[in-house]
Design a protein around this motif. Sequence first.
Motif, mmCIF file in Angstrom:
data_model
loop_
_atom_site.group_PDB
_atom_site.id
_atom_site.type_symbol
_atom_site.label_atom_id
_atom_site.label_comp_id
_atom_site.label_asym_id
_atom_site.label_seq_id
_atom_site.Cartn_x
_atom_site.Cartn_y
_atom_site.Cartn_z
ATOM 1 N N SER A 10 0.855 -1.180 0.000
ATOM 2 C CA SER A 10 0.000 0.000 0.000
ATOM 3 C C SER A 10 0.897 1.238 0.000
ATOM 4 O O SER A 10 2.108 1.133 -0.121
ATOM 5 C CB SER A 10 -0.932 0.002 1.227
ATOM 6 O OG SER A 10 -0.176 0.085 2.420
ATOM 7 N N THR A 11 0.282 2.378 0.148
ATOM 8 C CA THR A 11 1.016 3.637 0.223
ATOM 9 C C THR A 11 0.617 4.357 1.500
ATOM 10 O O THR A 11 -0.575 4.457 1.814
ATOM 11 C CB THR A 11 0.683 4.526 -0.998
ATOM 12 O OG1 THR A 11 0.970 3.781 -2.184
ATOM 13 C CG2 THR A 11 1.516 5.786 -1.000
ATOM 14 N N GLY A 15 2.924 9.156 1.088
ATOM 15 C CA GLY A 15 3.293 8.652 -0.226
ATOM 16 C C GLY A 15 4.343 7.556 -0.208
ATOM 17 O O GLY A 15 4.697 7.021 -1.259
ATOM 18 N N THR A 16 4.854 7.224 0.972
ATOM 19 C CA THR A 16 5.865 6.175 1.086
ATOM 20 C C THR A 16 5.250 4.810 0.827
ATOM 21 O O THR A 16 4.203 4.493 1.381
ATOM 22 C CB THR A 16 6.473 6.179 2.518
ATOM 23 O OG1 THR A 16 7.067 7.437 2.764
ATOM 24 C CG2 THR A 16 7.509 5.080 2.684
ATOM 25 N N PRO A 17 5.884 3.976 0.008
ATOM 26 C CA PRO A 17 5.391 2.611 -0.176
ATOM 27 C C PRO A 17 5.479 1.843 1.147
ATOM 28 O O PRO A 17 6.460 1.965 1.881
ATOM 29 C CB PRO A 17 6.339 2.003 -1.204
ATOM 30 C CG PRO A 17 7.008 3.169 -1.858
ATOM 31 C CD PRO A 17 7.042 4.259 -0.835
ATOM 32 N N SER A 40 8.551 -3.064 -4.649
ATOM 33 C CA SER A 40 8.287 -1.880 -3.814
ATOM 34 C C SER A 40 9.442 -0.900 -3.798
ATOM 35 O O SER A 40 9.229 0.304 -3.760
ATOM 36 C CB SER A 40 7.981 -2.297 -2.375
ATOM 37 O OG SER A 40 6.804 -3.049 -2.313
ATOM 38 N N ALA A 43 10.484 2.301 -6.332
ATOM 39 C CA ALA A 43 10.009 3.668 -6.162
ATOM 40 C C ALA A 43 10.796 4.426 -5.099
ATOM 41 O O ALA A 43 10.480 5.558 -4.797
ATOM 42 C CB ALA A 43 8.527 3.649 -5.796
ATOM 43 N N VAL A 46 11.138 2.102 1.316
ATOM 44 C CA VAL A 46 9.868 1.452 1.625
ATOM 45 C C VAL A 46 9.818 1.113 3.115
ATOM 46 O O VAL A 46 10.830 0.758 3.712
ATOM 47 C CB VAL A 46 9.658 0.185 0.752
ATOM 48 C CG1 VAL A 46 10.718 -0.855 1.024
ATOM 49 C CG2 VAL A 46 8.289 -0.403 0.951
#
Length: 109
Positions: A10-11, A15-17, A40, A43, A46
């Motif tokens: 999820s996020t 906005g962090t995964p 993950s 991006a 995480v």
Amino acid sequence: MTTPLTLAASTGPDGTPVLAVTGEIDMSNAHALEEALTRSTNAGPVLVDLSAVEYLDSAGLTVLFTHASRIRLVANPLLEPVLTISGLAEVAIVEEITPDAEPSSREDG
């Protein structure tokens, strides 16, 4: 009887995964954790929530070490000694779950 591994990506609000991990991480399923972390971390950093993990063996630790520079871990008190003794807490940020509070960052030094 072992608890099956469940992974939920999820996020977070910023906005962090986030990868929430539940169950037991061992040599039979560490590859699934590796695949999820690889997806993950593309991006950037995480948050890996291990608060519902009941067991973590060396195969799981190896996966976490591989991604240590790009992950922040949330761990329950059961896992804290494993993360410390293995040295993972020295190379990755580990946040401890405390009752009645948000995870608190644990940085020594």
